[in-house]
Structures are given as C-alpha cells and as structure tokens.
Write a protein that holds these residues in place. Structure first.
Motif, PDB file in Angstrom:
ATOM      1  N   CYS A  84     -43.412   4.459  12.246  1.00  0.00           N
ATOM      2  CA  CYS A  84     -42.864   3.315  13.001  1.00  0.00           C
ATOM      3  C   CYS A  84     -43.843   2.840  14.068  1.00  0.00           C
ATOM      4  O   CYS A  84     -43.977   1.647  14.320  1.00  0.00           O
ATOM      5  CB  CYS A  84     -41.517   3.708  13.616  1.00  0.00           C
ATOM      6  SG  CYS A  84     -40.733   2.359  14.527  1.00  0.00           S
ATOM      7  N   GLU A  98     -42.844  -7.182   9.914  1.00  0.00           N
ATOM      8  CA  GLU A  98     -43.208  -6.162   8.917  1.00  0.00           C
ATOM      9  C   GLU A  98     -41.938  -5.391   8.504  1.00  0.00           C
ATOM     10  O   GLU A  98     -40.982  -5.274   9.289  1.00  0.00           O
ATOM     11  CB  GLU A  98     -44.218  -5.177   9.515  1.00  0.00           C
ATOM     12  CG  GLU A  98     -45.566  -5.787   9.843  1.00  0.00           C
ATOM     13  CD  GLU A  98     -46.436  -5.934   8.623  1.00  0.00           C
ATOM     14  OE1 GLU A  98     -46.020  -5.411   7.548  1.00  0.00           O
ATOM     15  OE2 GLU A  98     -47.526  -6.547   8.735  1.00  0.00           O
ATOM     16  N   ARG A  99     -42.014  -4.855   7.265  1.00  0.00           N
ATOM     17  CA  ARG A  99     -40.895  -4.019   6.764  1.00  0.00           C
ATOM     18  C   ARG A  99     -41.487  -2.788   6.067  1.00  0.00           C
ATOM     19  O   ARG A  99     -42.482  -2.895   5.347  1.00  0.00           O
ATOM     20  CB  ARG A  99     -40.029  -4.814   5.778  1.00  0.00           C
ATOM     21  CG  ARG A  99     -38.754  -4.082   5.397  1.00  0.00           C
ATOM     22  CD  ARG A  99     -37.853  -4.995   4.617  1.00  0.00           C
ATOM     23  NE  ARG A  99     -36.593  -4.353   4.324  1.00  0.00           N
ATOM     24  CZ  ARG A  99     -35.593  -4.933   3.665  1.00  0.00           C
ATOM     25  NH1 ARG A  99     -35.744  -6.176   3.238  1.00  0.00           N
ATOM     26  NH2 ARG A  99     -34.474  -4.294   3.442  1.00  0.00           N
ATOM     27  N   HIS A 100     -40.832  -1.646   6.275  1.00  0.00           N
ATOM     28  CA  HIS A 100     -41.400  -0.397   5.740  1.00  0.00           C
ATOM     29  C   HIS A 100     -40.245   0.571   5.388  1.00  0.00           C
ATOM     30  O   HIS A 100     -39.244   0.633   6.111  1.00  0.00           O
ATOM     31  CB  HIS A 100     -42.308   0.253   6.787  1.00  0.00           C
ATOM     32  CG  HIS A 100     -42.826   1.601   6.372  1.00  0.00           C
ATOM     33  ND1 HIS A 100     -43.741   1.757   5.350  1.00  0.00           N
ATOM     34  CD2 HIS A 100     -42.558   2.845   6.859  1.00  0.00           C
ATOM     35  CE1 HIS A 100     -44.010   3.046   5.225  1.00  0.00           C
ATOM     36  NE2 HIS A 100     -43.305   3.737   6.133  1.00  0.00           N
ATOM     37  N   SER A 114     -35.342   2.657   6.267  1.00  0.00           N
ATOM     38  CA  SER A 114     -35.879   1.283   6.122  1.00  0.00           C
ATOM     39  C   SER A 114     -36.042   0.681   7.529  1.00  0.00           C
ATOM     40  O   SER A 114     -35.056   0.594   8.284  1.00  0.00           O
ATOM     41  CB  SER A 114     -34.917   0.413   5.297  1.00  0.00           C
ATOM     42  OG  SER A 114     -35.373  -0.918   5.292  1.00  0.00           O
ATOM     43  N   TYR A 115     -37.287   0.314   7.874  1.00  0.00           N
ATOM     44  CA  TYR A 115     -37.583  -0.313   9.185  1.00  0.00           C
ATOM     45  C   TYR A 115     -37.862  -1.807   8.974  1.00  0.00           C
ATOM     46  O   TYR A 115     -38.648  -2.189   8.097  1.00  0.00           O
ATOM     47  CB  TYR A 115     -38.823   0.290   9.833  1.00  0.00           C
ATOM     48  CG  TYR A 115     -38.791   1.787   9.970  1.00  0.00           C
ATOM     49  CD1 TYR A 115     -38.042   2.370  10.987  1.00  0.00           C
ATOM     50  CD2 TYR A 115     -39.515   2.610   9.102  1.00  0.00           C
ATOM     51  CE1 TYR A 115     -38.025   3.752  11.109  1.00  0.00           C
ATOM     52  CE2 TYR A 115     -39.493   3.978   9.235  1.00  0.00           C
ATOM     53  CZ  TYR A 115     -38.741   4.570  10.251  1.00  0.00           C
ATOM     54  OH  TYR A 115     -38.739   5.917  10.382  1.00  0.00           O
ATOM     55  N   THR A 116     -37.273  -2.640   9.812  1.00  0.00           N
ATOM     56  CA  THR A 116     -37.623  -4.086   9.861  1.00  0.00           C
ATOM     57  C   THR A 116     -37.986  -4.422  11.310  1.00  0.00           C
ATOM     58  O   THR A 116     -37.157  -4.265  12.210  1.00  0.00           O
ATOM     59  CB  THR A 116     -36.467  -4.966   9.404  1.00  0.00           C
ATOM     60  OG1 THR A 116     -36.093  -4.568   8.079  1.00  0.00           O
ATOM     61  CG2 THR A 116     -36.870  -6.434   9.412  1.00  0.00           C
ATOM     62  N   TRP A 118     -39.729  -7.332  13.836  1.00  0.00           N
ATOM     63  CA  TRP A 118     -40.245  -8.708  13.958  1.00  0.00           C
ATOM     64  C   TRP A 118     -40.473  -9.037  15.428  1.00  0.00           C
ATOM     65  O   TRP A 118     -39.784  -8.538  16.308  1.00  0.00           O
ATOM     66  CB  TRP A 118     -39.305  -9.711  13.289  1.00  0.00           C
ATOM     67  CG  TRP A 118     -37.951  -9.860  13.922  1.00  0.00           C
ATOM     68  CD1 TRP A 118     -37.570 -10.745  14.831  1.00  0.00           C
ATOM     69  CD2 TRP A 118     -36.797  -9.067  13.607  1.00  0.00           C
ATOM     70  NE1 TRP A 118     -36.259 -10.603  15.147  1.00  0.00           N
ATOM     71  CE2 TRP A 118     -35.751  -9.562  14.400  1.00  0.00           C
ATOM     72  CE3 TRP A 118     -36.544  -7.997  12.732  1.00  0.00           C
ATOM     73  CZ2 TRP A 118     -34.478  -9.034  14.372  1.00  0.00           C
ATOM     74  CZ3 TRP A 118     -35.285  -7.484  12.705  1.00  0.00           C
ATOM     75  CH2 TRP A 118     -34.257  -7.990  13.520  1.00  0.00           C
ATOM     76  N   GLN A 132     -35.019  -2.898  13.545  1.00  0.00           N
ATOM     77  CA  GLN A 132     -33.756  -2.577  12.858  1.00  0.00           C
ATOM     78  C   GLN A 132     -34.020  -1.412  11.901  1.00  0.00           C
ATOM     79  O   GLN A 132     -34.985  -1.440  11.121  1.00  0.00           O
ATOM     80  CB  GLN A 132     -33.242  -3.788  12.074  1.00  0.00           C
ATOM     81  CG  GLN A 132     -31.977  -3.478  11.284  1.00  0.00           C
ATOM     82  CD  GLN A 132     -31.601  -4.639  10.371  1.00  0.00           C
ATOM     83  OE1 GLN A 132     -31.658  -5.761  10.808  1.00  0.00           O
ATOM     84  NE2 GLN A 132     -31.261  -4.341   9.153  1.00  0.00           N
ATOM     85  N   GLN A 187     -29.537 -10.332   8.684  1.00  0.00           N
ATOM     86  CA  GLN A 187     -30.512 -11.425   8.780  1.00  0.00           C
ATOM     87  C   GLN A 187     -29.932 -12.606   9.551  1.00  0.00           C
ATOM     88  O   GLN A 187     -30.573 -13.185  10.417  1.00  0.00           O
ATOM     89  CB  GLN A 187     -30.948 -11.862   7.374  1.00  0.00           C
ATOM     90  CG  GLN A 187     -31.989 -12.967   7.357  1.00  0.00           C
ATOM     91  CD  GLN A 187     -33.289 -12.541   8.003  1.00  0.00           C
ATOM     92  OE1 GLN A 187     -33.616 -11.348   8.005  1.00  0.00           O
ATOM     93  NE2 GLN A 187     -34.004 -13.504   8.562  1.00  0.00           N
TER      94      GLN A 187
END
Length: 822
Positions: A84, A98-100, A114-116, A118, A132, A187
């Motif tokens: 992260c 980014e998303r990971h 799941s990381y989001t 922005w 998130q 979202q």
C-alpha cells in the motif's frame, strides 16, 4: 494492508464518531456516505502520507480507535513492506488513481485485499489521497461453510446433491451481484463526495434550481455571498429571494437558455443585509434522459468590486480625457513608430491643413507646417526625447508657418512617457504665444517710440525755451528805445514794428501748440464753407511773402484752368499752405525758387474728385532717415545742425492733421540733402462749381463804449484800458472778482472784458452775478483767458459770456467785435 485481528475484534470494537477528526470540507451527504460505508475509507496527505481521516470501517480494519490513527504516517500503521505504501508513493507522484489486489497467506485459508487509491484536488493542487480497502475473507468463509454443509449433506443424504448445487450456484450469483452493487455504490459515493467537496471549495455561488425556479441546491459559496443558509434558501424561488434585476426581458433570456443550453451575462442581486451585488451569471440547462429541461445550474461570481473599479476607472478616464480635451494648452502624442497618435482639441487648429492627421508620420506633418529646415529640427528633438528620455523645453519659439505664410510663436516642451502596453511615446505640451509675442513686440516698439518721444520732448523743451527767449531780446531792446528820451522818429517807428512782429511770432507759436493739442484730442471743429482754392493759396502766399522777399526768393503759383472749390475751413487751409510755404522759405537759401502747382486728379472709380497741390523748393532737402518721421512732432531740429531756421517743429504735424480732418492726405518727398523737397497735398473738391462767396460787409464805424476791464494782471489791465481809451472808449479797471462787481454797479458798462482766473471770485461767477443785476443784465460780456479748449468755451457760454477770446487777444478781432456792438 491485511489485519489478522479484524474478524477477532470486529464484533467487540466500539467505533465512536469523532466529528473533530473530520475534514471541515466534508459535510452533509458526503459525511453520511463515508461514515456509514461498509468499506474501509481513509484520507492521507503529504509525501509521508499522514492520515487525516478514517471512517469506522477503516478503524475496525486496523483494530485501532480513530484518535490513535489520525496524524500518524500510514506506513507506521501497516506491516513492514506493505504494498500500500509503494502504491501511495506512486499516486502522490503521478497524480493518477491506482488499484491493486494483494494476497495474504492466512489460516485457515488465504485472504485477498483490494486497494483503490485516488488523489483529491482543489484548484488543480493535490490536497491528499483517499484509500478504499476491500477484503474477501468473509465471502470465502461463507463459501467454505456452504461447501462443508453440502459435503455433509451429500454424505448424509445423497438425494439432496442436485438441490445443494443449485443453492450453491445461486449463492455465488448473489455474492457476485452484491459485490458489483457494492463497487458501483462505492464509486458513486466517491464521485458524489468529490463533487460535493469541489462545489463547496469554490468561492463562487453555485445554485441549482428546477424549472419552476425553486432552489434545489445552495452551496457554501452562496451562503457566504448572499447571507442565507442552505436550509433557509432551499425551496425558495431564486429570483424572488435575490430580487434579481435582469439586463434583458426574462422571456428573452429563457429563450436563449433553451436554445443554446447556456446563458452568460451580468445580473444585479440583493443580499440578505441589503447590499446590492453585481454578479457574472453562467447558467447551464440540464436535460433528462429524454432531452427535456430538468434543472438549471447557475455559477454566480461576485464582480461588484470589479464593476465599481471599472466604473471608477471609467470615470477617472472620462475625467482625465475631459481635462486633456479642455486643457488651456495644446497636447499631442507621438508614438515610438513616430506617428501622431492623439491630438487634443486645443491642438487641432495647428494641424488644420493636415487631414487625416492621426496615424501620419510626424516628420512629414511638421515639414508641412514649418518647412524642411525647421520641421526637420523639430522632428530631431522628438526623436532625441524618445530615445533618451531627456526632456526638452522651448520657452520661446517664433517661426513662419509654411502652410499659412504667417509668423507664429509658441512655448512648448516634449517629455517621454510609457504607454499602457509598455512602449515609449513622446507628449508635446504647447501654448500659442503669438498674440503675447506680438504684444511684447508692440510694447517694445512702443517703448522705443516713447524713448524717441521723450528725447524729442527734451529737444522740444530746449527749442521752446530758445524760441521764447529769442523774442525777449528785441522786445526788451525796442522797449528801451521807446523809453529813451530824444529817440528819433525812425528809431521809435522801427521799435514799434519790432514789438508788433515779435508779439505776432510768439502768438503764432502759442496758437500752433494749442491747435496741435486740440487736434490730437479730437476737440477742434472745422467751420466748413465753400472755399475757392485760388483764394486759399493767395492767402498762404501772403503769409510767407515777407520771408520770401527778405531772402530774395521767387515763388510761382500755377492753378487749373477751371476754378476749384473746396468744402473746407478757409482759416485752417491757410494754416496748412502757409506752413508749407514758410518751411520752403526757411529751408531754402537766398535766391531759391518755390513753386506751387495745383491740378485736378484723374478720377478713380467712385472715389470723390480730388485736387493735388504740390509745394516744391530747391533748398536743403530732407535726409533719408528723417523722411519717414517728418510729420512727427518736434522733429524740426533734425533738419539741420544749427537753429538758424527757428520754429518748434510742430508745423508739419499741424499740416498733416488738418489735412486729414479735411478728408485729404499729405506726403513728403526728397532725394536727400541738397536736393530740395516736395510736399504733396490731396484734398477732395466739389464736383460742381459753387457760387462765389458774398462780399464782406461794409466796415462799421467806431462807436464809443463804456468798457470795464477786469484782469488780475494789472499791467495787462492798464495797457488794454489805455489802448481802448486811445480808440475813443471810456474805460474802468478792476483786479479782483468782488471789485469787478462793485465797479460794474457804479460804472454800469455796456462792454466787460473779463478774465477767468481772478482772486476772490472767478470770472464765471462774476459773469453770473452781472447777468443777475438789472443794470448789467444786457451787458456784452467778453471772456479773455489763456484757456482755449472747447470745454473752456462751453463753460464760458454756460456762465453767460457772449464771446470767448484767447490770450494774447487778437486786437483786430476785438476791434471788429466792438465795431459790431451797437
């Protein structure tokens, strides 16, 4: 960001809402969404990723209360080498979301995270990042439990296998659907939160109203601008709440908004505290899915201060423009391309012959006005000032305009200044001093004239003293001769002639002085009558005859064949031509010739007929430098180096002014010293021959009179009494005003010769009292005084005098008056 204690503590942990930990820019709906979101959400800022906010789900995830999380770097809260942190660094550096997904090998089964992440922006600058986190452990546990149940069911009851598989499939579909819905909600929540945050961050007022003009959204900027809170404004009709003043009819504005889906313009609103605000309104029409108008978004920017500044600037510019246009001096501007850029009203007349003016090359303009040489010099001055910034001042500039062919004078200066666009320009300030320069030159000429006049005055006073002393010597000598016992009859006769001649000369000088004064003041009156030119010239020749004969000179008079008649004052014309002939005699040597020739002038159009009389001599002539001033007062002395000719130098002045009074002109000509001189007199004549003047009346016989002579000068009174007694009259004398009244009462005269300046009582009062006395009411009163102006004559007439004689009294005139008196 896995936390193994999440499930262990999730049911026992108490999450307290901490409004103090919330960013001030999140409020209302945004706060509700984030606070109740089932997904962990946090915000960090700065390169070290300081945690600024975490929702309850995030606190549960990390198994920490909010107070222990806020203000700490995120990497201190996560396990070592957590992906992260690397992801945050990249988002902070690139500014892109980014998303990971990360796998954790946990027991009894793996967990997927799941990381989001922005970035959050305000005014195009990063203010932080939002994270998130979603983990799939609880979904996996549910699936395992179901699988175990299915396995046990299969063992226990084989017949339920198909049903279990159907339930399992439906559960998977429901889980997938719920995951999709959760993602979409997340979202939309993020988008809604971002929009709400941005709308509240802006300084502009944002209002959303429905098609009925009722307010549906009212942001923080609107609260700050207008003063109503969101709760107070919601549902109100916007134009009624704000008392909107529209620049155009509302219908026209609405039509344009529906046609273009937008409208931009200025409106005037009234705030809650009564302030009138000018706003720049940007209206956007929002349509629904079917294209129907649904709402209007209004972005309102307060431009009140700007409008006031613009109005103040406009007023200032208007005032400045008015000052420039109405300035008492001329101004014009030449730009760095050397072209005339601006010319004020006062300067326009100078460039009257240059049209069009603005935009022309300045060098060409000034060359049109002042010519090649002067115009080029002026252009060089302007170029020098533009290049160096050096100020140029010219307090005196006098040149001849090439376009007008007139001389003009100016005071002017040139200065460099900076235009609004940063370029240099030259401004010229000038004042037309032509009138002042002409006045100064006139004053200088007048001063020179006064200096000459003063010098002439001094010369005249010297001449006057000389001329008044000259007769005194022969008068004194003749008096001694008459007083000498035993003087011969011849000697006494010559002495009497000398006395008479010198007294006559002095009288003529005094009369000439008085005449010049009266003519200069415009107080002389001509006694006009029909006069024959021949008689005038004969009388003038008689006046000069004695001098001509004494010098052995010769005079010839030539007249036109036909008689010439003038409408003139014969006595004054005698003076004119007598002076000219006397001068010709005085300034010509013995044996010289003097000619008088008269001829009719050729008529010129409608001009009245004229006669030209030329008086010419072959005497000493006139010097060229004296000729232009020959008719000025007191210039006689300059005609020769000695005083042999005598006179006061006023004769020609008298000639010129008397001729002008008759509507004529006189000029002098001479080829220089030793070449004689010619005086040409032009006079208007009568077109038709006039009847000859009647013959003079027969001389009356002397009638003895009782004459009272009143004069404070006893010698004058005695000599006049003696003379009148010798002529057969009975006389009495008095020397004061009161004595005159007493003498008149006793003597009862029929004629009184009365001086004006008397002691005790002036002559005017004596005359009034004599008129009031019955015995002397009809007495013939004659004023004898040294005052001979017209106003003096009016005073004597008003006092009751019958005649006014100027001292020294002409005895022939007095004798004629006494003869005419019955």
């Amino acid at each position: 960001m896995p936390c193994r204690n999440q499930r262990r503590n999730s049911e026992t942990m108490s999450v307290e809402s901490n409004p103090a930990g919330l960013p001030p820019d999140l409020s209302g709906l945004c706060v509700a969404i984030t606070e109740h979101a089932p997904l962990p959400i946090a915000t960090v800022d700065g390169a070290t990723h300081i945690l600024r906010y975490a929702n309850p789900a995030f606190c549960v995830l990390l198994d920490q209360p909010l107070e222990r999380l806020v203000g700490r770097p995120l990497q201190d809260l996560l396990p070592a080498r957590d992906e992260c942190v690397t992801l945050l660094d990249r988002v902070f550096r690139t500014g892109r979301p980014e998303r990971h997904i990360q796998k954790e090998d946990a027991k009894p089964h793996p967990v997927f995270w799941s990381y989001t992440i922005w970035p959050m922006k305000a005014d195009e600058h990063h203010v932080g990042m939002m994270i998130q986190v979603t983990e799939t452990a609880h979904f996996h546990e549910t699936a395992m439990a179901l699988n175990e149940a299915l396995l046990l069911g299969a063992v226990r009851q084989h017949q339920l296998t198909d049903a279990a598989e159907d339930v399992n499939a439906r559960l998977r579909e429901e889980i997938a659907a719920r995951a999709l819905i959760t993602a979409e909600l997340s979202q939309k929540a993020r988008e809604l939160a971002e929009k709400a945050r941005l709308l509240d961050l802006t300084h502009d007022a944002i209002i959303v109203r429905d098609m009925e003009s009722r307010i549906r959204y009212w942001n923080h900027g609107a609260e700050q601008l207008y003063g109503w809170s969101r709760e107070e404004a919601m549902g109100k009709v916007s134009h009624l709440l704000l008392q909107t003043e529209f620049p155009i009819p509302v219908e026209q504005m609405a039509a344009e908004l529906h046609r273009k889906d937008r409208w931009i313009g200025e409106l005037v609103h009234t705030a809650r505290d009564g302030r009138r605000l000018t706003v720049l309104a940007r209206k956007t029409l929002d349509r629904d899915g079917e294209g129907h108008p649904a709402a209007v978004l209004e972005n309102l920017t307060d431009i009140t201060a700007r409008k006031r500044a613009e109005q103040a600037l406009q007023a200032s510019q208007s005032l400045f423009s008015s000052l420039v246009e109405n300035a008492p001096i001329g101004m014009y501007v030449v730009d760095d391309h050397f072209r005339l850029q601006q010319v004020n009203t006062r300067a326009l007349p100078i460039f009257a012959h240059v049209d069009p003016l603005v935009g022309l090359d300045f060098t060409e303009v000034v060359k049109v006005l002042w010519g090649e040489k002067v115009g080029g010099r002026i252009a060089d001055i302007f170029r020098h000032t533009l290049e160096t910034g050096e100020r140029y001042v010219s307090p005196s500039f006098t040149e001849t305009r090439r376009d007008l062919d007139v001389e003009e004078s100016y005071e002017w200066e040139v200065q460099r200044f900076t235009l609004p666009d940063g370029r240099y320009a030259a401004v010229c300030y000038f004042a037309d001093t032509s009138e002042r320069h002409a006045l100064e030159r006139s004053i200088a000429d007048r001063a020179a004239d006064l200096v000459r006049a003063d010098r002439s005055k001094d010369e005249f006073l010297g001449m006057l003293a000389h001329e008044l002393r000259n007769p005194l010597a022969p008068l004194r000598s003749a008096t001694e001769i008459l007083q000498t016992p035993g003087a011969s009859v011849e000697a006494t006769g010559q002495a009497v002639e000398i006395l008479s001649r010198q007294i006559e000369n002095m009288s003529e000088m005094i009369d000439d002085l008085l005449d010049v004064s009266r003519i200069t003041e415009g107080k002389i009156e001509l006694r006009l009558e029909v006069v024959a030119l021949e008689a005038v010239l004969d009388a003038a020749a008689s006046l000069a005859e004695r001098g001509i004969e004494a010098r052995g000179q010769e005079i010839t008079i030539k007249l036109p064949a036909e008689p010439v008649f003038l409408h003139a004052d014969a006595t004054r014309l005698d003076q004119v031509f007598g002076n000219l002939l006397t001068n010709a005699c005085k300034y010509s040597g013995p044996g010289c010739h003097i000619s008088v020739r008269a001829e009719r002038a050729e008529p010129l159009g409608e001009e009245p007929p004229e006669v030209i009389v030329r008086v010419r001599d072959n005497g000493i002539g006139i010097a060229p430098e004296l000729l232009p001033r020959i008719f000025d007062l007191f210039v006689q002395a300059n005609r020769s180096l000695d005083r042999a000719h005598g006179g006061l130098g006023i004769g020609l002045t008298l000639v010129q002014r008397l001729v002008k009074l008759h509507g004529g002109s006189v000029e002098a000509r001479s080829e220089g010293l030793g070449h004689g001189s010619e005086f040409i007199v032009r006079l208007p004549i009568l077109a038709a021959a006039a009847a000859p003047a009647p013959p003079p009346a027969a001389e009356a016989h002397n009638t003895p009179h009782r004459i009272l002579i009143v004069d404070d000068n006893e010698d004058s009174a005695w000599t006049m009494a003696t003379l009148q007694g010798m002529r057969g009259h009975e006389t009495r004398t008095a020397f004061t005003g009161p004595d005159a009244i007493v003498a008149a009462a006793e003597f009862v005269p029929d004629v009184v010769l009365l001086d004006i300046g008397l002691p005790g009582m002036d002559g005017y009062e004596v005359a009034r009292q004599l008129r009031a006395m019955p015995a002397t009411a009809g007495t013939f009163l004659v004023a004898m005084t040294g005052y001979g102006r017209d106003e003096d004559r009016a005073l004597t007439q008003e006092a009751g005098f019958d005649r006014h004689l100027v001292k020294p009294v002409d005895l022939d005139i007095l004798r004629q008056l006494l003869r005419e008196r019955p």
